[in-house]
Enzyme design. Structure first.
Site, PDB file in Angstrom:
ATOM      1  N   LYS A 116       0.816  -1.216   0.000  1.00  0.00           N
ATOM      2  CA  LYS A 116       0.000   0.000   0.000  1.00  0.00           C
ATOM      3  C   LYS A 116       0.848   1.264   0.000  1.00  0.00           C
ATOM      4  O   LYS A 116       0.475   2.263  -0.606  1.00  0.00           O
ATOM      5  CB  LYS A 116      -0.959   0.001   1.195  1.00  0.00           C
ATOM      6  CG  LYS A 116      -2.124  -0.941   0.992  1.00  0.00           C
ATOM      7  CD  LYS A 116      -3.284  -0.586   1.884  1.00  0.00           C
ATOM      8  CE  LYS A 116      -4.468  -1.500   1.587  1.00  0.00           C
ATOM      9  NZ  LYS A 116      -5.531  -1.406   2.570  1.00  0.00           N
ATOM     10  N   LYS A 200      -4.864  -9.944  -6.902  1.00  0.00           N
ATOM     11  CA  LYS A 200      -6.183 -10.134  -6.290  1.00  0.00           C
ATOM     12  C   LYS A 200      -7.173  -9.070  -6.785  1.00  0.00           C
ATOM     13  O   LYS A 200      -6.768  -7.954  -7.146  1.00  0.00           O
ATOM     14  CB  LYS A 200      -6.069 -10.148  -4.768  1.00  0.00           C
ATOM     15  CG  LYS A 200      -5.899  -8.811  -4.142  1.00  0.00           C
ATOM     16  CD  LYS A 200      -6.111  -8.839  -2.628  1.00  0.00           C
ATOM     17  CE  LYS A 200      -5.954  -7.423  -2.129  1.00  0.00           C
ATOM     18  NZ  LYS A 200      -6.086  -7.163  -0.759  1.00  0.00           N
ATOM     19  N   LYS A 203     -10.526  -3.106  -4.654  1.00  0.00           N
ATOM     20  CA  LYS A 203     -11.203  -1.821  -4.876  1.00  0.00           C
ATOM     21  C   LYS A 203     -10.252  -0.804  -5.486  1.00  0.00           C
ATOM     22  O   LYS A 203     -10.674   0.130  -6.150  1.00  0.00           O
ATOM     23  CB  LYS A 203     -11.659  -1.208  -3.549  1.00  0.00           C
ATOM     24  CG  LYS A 203     -12.570  -2.032  -2.728  1.00  0.00           C
ATOM     25  CD  LYS A 203     -12.854  -1.352  -1.378  1.00  0.00           C
ATOM     26  CE  LYS A 203     -13.393  -2.396  -0.414  1.00  0.00           C
ATOM     27  NZ  LYS A 203     -13.764  -1.946   0.891  1.00  0.00           N
TER      28      LYS A 203
HETATM   29  P1  TYM Z   1     -11.052  -5.132   3.351  1.00  0.00           P
HETATM   30  O1  TYM Z   1     -12.016  -4.039   3.614  1.00  0.00           O
HETATM   31  O2  TYM Z   1      -9.943  -4.881   2.387  1.00  0.00           O
HETATM   32  O3  TYM Z   1     -11.827  -6.409   2.830  1.00  0.00           O
HETATM   33  C1  TYM Z   1     -12.938  -6.950   3.527  1.00  0.00           C
HETATM   34  C2  TYM Z   1     -12.899  -8.465   3.481  1.00  0.00           C
HETATM   35  O4  TYM Z   1     -12.903  -8.914   2.120  1.00  0.00           O
HETATM   36  C3  TYM Z   1     -11.809  -9.811   1.913  1.00  0.00           C
HETATM   37  N1  TYM Z   1     -11.319  -9.637   0.525  1.00  0.00           N
HETATM   38  C4  TYM Z   1     -11.131 -10.656  -0.319  1.00  0.00           C
HETATM   39  N2  TYM Z   1     -11.289 -11.989  -0.172  1.00  0.00           N
HETATM   40  C5  TYM Z   1     -11.000 -12.769  -1.233  1.00  0.00           C
HETATM   41  N3  TYM Z   1     -10.548 -12.276  -2.427  1.00  0.00           N
HETATM   42  C6  TYM Z   1     -10.357 -10.951  -2.616  1.00  0.00           C
HETATM   43  N4  TYM Z   1      -9.948 -10.472  -3.774  1.00  0.00           N
HETATM   44  C7  TYM Z   1     -10.648 -10.073  -1.527  1.00  0.00           C
HETATM   45  N5  TYM Z   1     -10.584  -8.724  -1.358  1.00  0.00           N
HETATM   46  C8  TYM Z   1     -11.000  -8.478  -0.094  1.00  0.00           C
HETATM   47  C9  TYM Z   1     -10.753  -9.384   2.919  1.00  0.00           C
HETATM   48  O5  TYM Z   1      -9.853 -10.431   3.193  1.00  0.00           O
HETATM   49  C10 TYM Z   1     -11.611  -9.036   4.114  1.00  0.00           C
HETATM   50  O6  TYM Z   1     -11.918 -10.189   4.863  1.00  0.00           O
HETATM   51  N6  TYM Z   1      -8.040  -5.066   7.350  1.00  0.00           N
HETATM   52  C11 TYM Z   1      -9.315  -5.535   6.854  1.00  0.00           C
HETATM   53  C12 TYM Z   1     -10.513  -5.040   7.653  1.00  0.00           C
HETATM   54  C13 TYM Z   1     -10.414  -5.267   9.128  1.00  0.00           C
HETATM   55  C14 TYM Z   1     -10.647  -6.497   9.802  1.00  0.00           C
HETATM   56  C15 TYM Z   1     -10.498  -6.188  11.192  1.00  0.00           C
HETATM   57  C16 TYM Z   1     -10.927  -7.793   9.382  1.00  0.00           C
HETATM   58  C17 TYM Z   1     -10.164  -4.308  10.067  1.00  0.00           C
HETATM   59  N7  TYM Z   1     -10.230  -4.873  11.304  1.00  0.00           N
HETATM   60  C18 TYM Z   1     -10.630  -7.189  12.153  1.00  0.00           C
HETATM   61  C19 TYM Z   1     -11.060  -8.775  10.366  1.00  0.00           C
HETATM   62  C20 TYM Z   1     -10.916  -8.471  11.725  1.00  0.00           C
HETATM   63  C21 TYM Z   1      -9.476  -5.038   5.428  1.00  0.00           C
HETATM   64  O7  TYM Z   1      -8.885  -4.083   5.011  1.00  0.00           O
HETATM   65  O8  TYM Z   1     -10.449  -5.698   4.723  1.00  0.00           O
END
Ligand code: TYM
Length: 336
Positions: A116, A200, A203
């Site tokens: 990032k 992957k 967004k």
């Molecule tokens: P975020 O907002 O990027 O994504 C949300 C969830 O979607 C999953 N994800 C995917 N899974 C499979 N293939 C993909 N291409 C893909 N893109 C996104 C992510 O793995 C996630 O589960 N840091 C985290 C948010 C967070 C969180 C937490 C998660 C903050 N605190 C505590 C669990 C527990 C994030 O940025 O997810």
């Protein structure tokens, strides 16, 4: 002797733009399943979102949009706690304590920060650097035992486990925090970009053709799948034959997941077909699952006061659950 912890599920999604098929298949579909059998807490992680600058009005809109996405995918606010992170101050308080438990060496190993921050690390926010400590705080504030996420969050989860362990050791309180288990979908842990099967779906990828958004229309889905990268070979019979065909593997895995099937069954059904024919089946399957979700998001978005009410109720419940834990944590650390 390890204590038996009550099973609690926690997960979060960032309100930073459109929810996409990766979020849905990798995480949110599982959120819905889990709420049927466990106590679940699902959070719109707005504190995480501001680690990269967000226009305030956009952020405000996206928090509601992600809440609508949660509900449209099937989360039930009566069963699960649904709330936004910034409304429960315990997340930020515990993150600070964890900033002091976690090690700089641990942070330096985080690959997502490197991705990032890109080539200009000096200019990244300090928040982006310590982001994984806040994530550990999210989970452990509720003493969550299970965390459904996509494969891209695995390293952050490992860090949360290390922090829980170190806190328990440092403060000689062996059984205080549970060591949270990641729940990663076996069949589809990482949905890949439609333009490049080695990246992957995300967004932040510039081209909208790289992803299916939950708000996409039928026509958009058809167009994107038609344009999705494949190769010239037909669909094989065995999954081993997809080894060096990442784009083909991705589309077939998406199809298997969206139809609640397995890759093996899909290959049995589709083998010998060429991709143009298969893509029609894939578009139809996506349209029948994704478009109703998109339509619900659109309807919910119109009712801002309803969404605000759900977040408020959820925040009150989250505060109640976390307050007791936070008081105990402060006492353990030695605060008065
Ligand atoms: P975020 O907002 O990027 O994504 C949300 C969830 O979607 C999953 N994800 C995917 N899974 C499979 N293939 C993909 N291409 C893909 N893109 C996104 C992510 O793995 C996630 O589960 N840091 C985290 C948010 C967070 C969180 C937490 C998660 C903050 N605190 C505590 C669990 C527990 C994030 O940025 O997810």
């Amino acid at each position: 002797m390890k204590k038996n912890f009550k099973e609690v599920v926690f997960s979060g999604v960032q309100p930073t733009g459109n929810l996409h098929l990766g979020n849905y298949l990798g995480a949110m579909k599982n959120f819905v399943e889990l709420q049927k059998k466990m106590e679940c807490i699902y959070c719109v992680v707005d504190l995480h979102a501001i680690t990269v600058f967000q226009e305030p009005q956009e952020l405000n809109k996206n928090i509601l949009e992600t809440t609508a996405g949660f509900l449209a995918c099937g989360l039930d606010f009566k069963k699960s706690i649904i709330f936004n992170q910034s409304s429960v101050s315990g997340h930020a308080e515990l993150a600070w304590i964890f900033n002091c438990v976690s090690r700089v060496g641990w942070m330096n190993r985080m690959t997502q920060f490197k991705e990032k921050a890109g080539s200009n690390k000096e200019n990244a926010s300090v928040g982006l650097y310590v982001y994984p400590n806040l994530m550990a705080a999210d989970i452990l504030l509720y003493k969550a035992t299970h965390v459904p996420v996509g494969d891209d969050q695995k390293q952050h989860l490992e860090l949360a486990r290390d922090i829980a362990q170190k806190f328990n050791n440092d403060f000689r309180n062996e059984n205080f925090f549970p060591i949270p288990e990641p729940l990663i979908q076996k069949k589809i842990s990482r949905v890949m970009s439609l333009r490049d099967g080695k990246k992957k779906m995300s967004k932040s990828e510039e081209s909208d053709y790289s992803r299916i958004n939950l708000g996409d229309s039928e026509d958009e889905i058809k167009k994107k799948i038609k344009k999705a990268k494949t190769d010239s070979l037909p669909i094989p019979e065995k999954s081993e034959d997809l080894k060096n065909r990442p784009e083909a593997l991705n589309l077939l895995t998406i199809y298997s997941s969206i139809t609640d099937s397995t890759l093996e069954k899909t290959l049995k059904e589709m083998n010998g077909k060429d991709f143009s024919k298969f893509k029609e089946n894939l578009s139809d399957a996506l349209i029948s699952t994704i478009c109703p979700i998109g339509k619900k998001i659109q309807d919910l978005r119109k009712d801002k006061s309803y969404l605000l009410k759900i977040l408020k109720e959820g925040s009150n419940r989250a505060r109640e659950v976390s307050e007791h834990n936070l008081n105990k944590i402060k006492e353990i650390v030695g605060f008065i």
